[in-house]
Design a protein around this motif. Structure first.
Motif, PDB file in Angstrom:
ATOM      1  N   GLU A  55      -6.035 -15.360 -18.031  1.00 21.57           N
ATOM      2  CA  GLU A  55      -5.185 -14.142 -17.363  1.00 21.57           C
ATOM      3  C   GLU A  55      -5.877 -14.134 -16.021  1.00 21.57           C
ATOM      4  N   LEU A  56      -7.314 -13.424 -16.260  1.00 25.55           N
ATOM      5  CA  LEU A  56      -8.239 -13.098 -14.968  1.00 25.55           C
ATOM      6  C   LEU A  56      -8.312 -14.356 -14.128  1.00 25.55           C
ATOM      7  N   LYS A  57      -8.573 -15.488 -14.821  1.00 32.18           N
ATOM      8  CA  LYS A  57      -8.868 -16.509 -13.930  1.00 32.18           C
ATOM      9  C   LYS A  57      -7.805 -17.094 -12.981  1.00 32.18           C
ATOM     10  N   LEU A  58      -6.537 -16.576 -13.204  1.00 32.39           N
ATOM     11  CA  LEU A  58      -5.379 -16.988 -12.456  1.00 32.39           C
ATOM     12  C   LEU A  58      -5.361 -16.070 -11.074  1.00 32.39           C
ATOM     13  N   HIS A  59      -6.181 -15.113 -10.938  1.00 31.88           N
ATOM     14  CA  HIS A  59      -6.282 -14.303  -9.982  1.00 31.88           C
ATOM     15  C   HIS A  59      -7.671 -14.275  -9.106  1.00 31.88           C
ATOM     16  N   MET A  72     -13.427 -10.773  -9.610  1.00 36.63           N
ATOM     17  CA  MET A  72     -14.674 -11.116 -10.178  1.00 36.63           C
ATOM     18  C   MET A  72     -15.291 -10.104 -10.929  1.00 36.63           C
ATOM     19  N   SER A  73     -14.982  -8.717 -10.381  1.00 39.58           N
ATOM     20  CA  SER A  73     -15.453  -7.657 -10.824  1.00 39.58           C
ATOM     21  C   SER A  73     -15.150  -7.411 -12.132  1.00 39.58           C
ATOM     22  N   HIS A  74     -13.984  -7.743 -12.593  1.00 37.67           N
ATOM     23  CA  HIS A  74     -13.543  -7.588 -14.096  1.00 37.67           C
ATOM     24  C   HIS A  74     -14.136  -8.574 -15.063  1.00 37.67           C
ATOM     25  N   LEU A  75     -14.842  -9.283 -14.690  1.00 33.26           N
ATOM     26  CA  LEU A  75     -15.262 -10.137 -15.790  1.00 33.26           C
ATOM     27  C   LEU A  75     -16.181  -9.451 -16.899  1.00 33.26           C
ATOM     28  N   PRO A  76     -17.187  -8.526 -16.568  1.00 39.41           N
ATOM     29  CA  PRO A  76     -17.794  -7.817 -17.425  1.00 39.41           C
ATOM     30  C   PRO A  76     -16.670  -7.123 -18.610  1.00 39.41           C
ATOM     31  N   SER A 123     -14.536 -20.649  -8.270  1.00 41.93           N
ATOM     32  CA  SER A 123     -14.417 -21.720  -9.451  1.00 41.93           C
ATOM     33  C   SER A 123     -16.031 -22.153 -10.051  1.00 41.93           C
ATOM     34  N   GLU A 124     -16.698 -22.354  -9.404  1.00 41.34           N
ATOM     35  CA  GLU A 124     -17.893 -22.925 -10.025  1.00 41.34           C
ATOM     36  C   GLU A 124     -18.539 -21.732 -11.153  1.00 41.34           C
ATOM     37  N   VAL A 125     -18.480 -20.633 -10.695  1.00 41.25           N
ATOM     38  CA  VAL A 125     -18.948 -19.375 -11.695  1.00 41.25           C
ATOM     39  C   VAL A 125     -17.794 -19.479 -12.603  1.00 41.25           C
ATOM     40  N   THR A 126     -16.437 -19.439 -12.430  1.00 38.80           N
ATOM     41  CA  THR A 126     -15.575 -19.372 -13.687  1.00 38.80           C
ATOM     42  C   THR A 126     -15.566 -20.615 -14.621  1.00 38.80           C
ATOM     43  N   GLY A 127     -15.940 -21.835 -13.942  1.00 38.72           N
ATOM     44  CA  GLY A 127     -16.056 -22.945 -14.861  1.00 38.72           C
ATOM     45  C   GLY A 127     -17.193 -22.833 -15.724  1.00 38.72           C
TER      46      GLY A 127
END
Length: 73
Positions: free
Chosen positions: A21-25, A1-5, A31-35
Motif C-alpha cells: 500500500e505504501l509503495k503505491l505512494h 518514505m518517512s512512513h517506512l519505519p 524505486s531503488e530503495v523500495t526494491g
C-alpha cells in the motif's frame, strides 16, 4: 518514505500488505530503495515464474517477524 519505519510497529503478517500500500505512494526516484527493502525484508526476490505465470519468490533475508516490534510494545 518517512512512513517506512512505521512498518516495524505492525504485526509481521500485516507488513507485506502495508508495504504494498505504501509503495503505491512512493516517487519513482525511490524505486531503488523500495526494491531493496522489498527483496530483502518484505517479499523476497522473484526466483522464477511457473508456466501458469505464478511468480515464485525466494525467501527474504530478514523475516518480518524478526524486525517487527509489535509483540514488544
Amino acid at each position: 518514505m518517512s512512513h517506512l519505519p512505521a512498518l516495524a510497529t505492525l504485526p509481521a503478517d500485516d507488513i507485506p500488505g502495508a508495504f504494498n500500500e505504501l509503495k503505491l505512494h512512493f516517487p519513482e526516484e525511490a524505486s531503488e530503495v523500495t526494491g531493496w527493502l522489498e527483496n530483502n525484508y518484505v517479499h523476497g526476490r522473484i526466483r522464477s515464474h511457473l508456466c501458469n505465470s505464478v511468480a515464485v519468490p525466494s525467501p527474504v533475508l530478514f523475516l518480518p517477524n524478526l524486525w517487527s516490534i509489535y509483540e514488544h510494545m
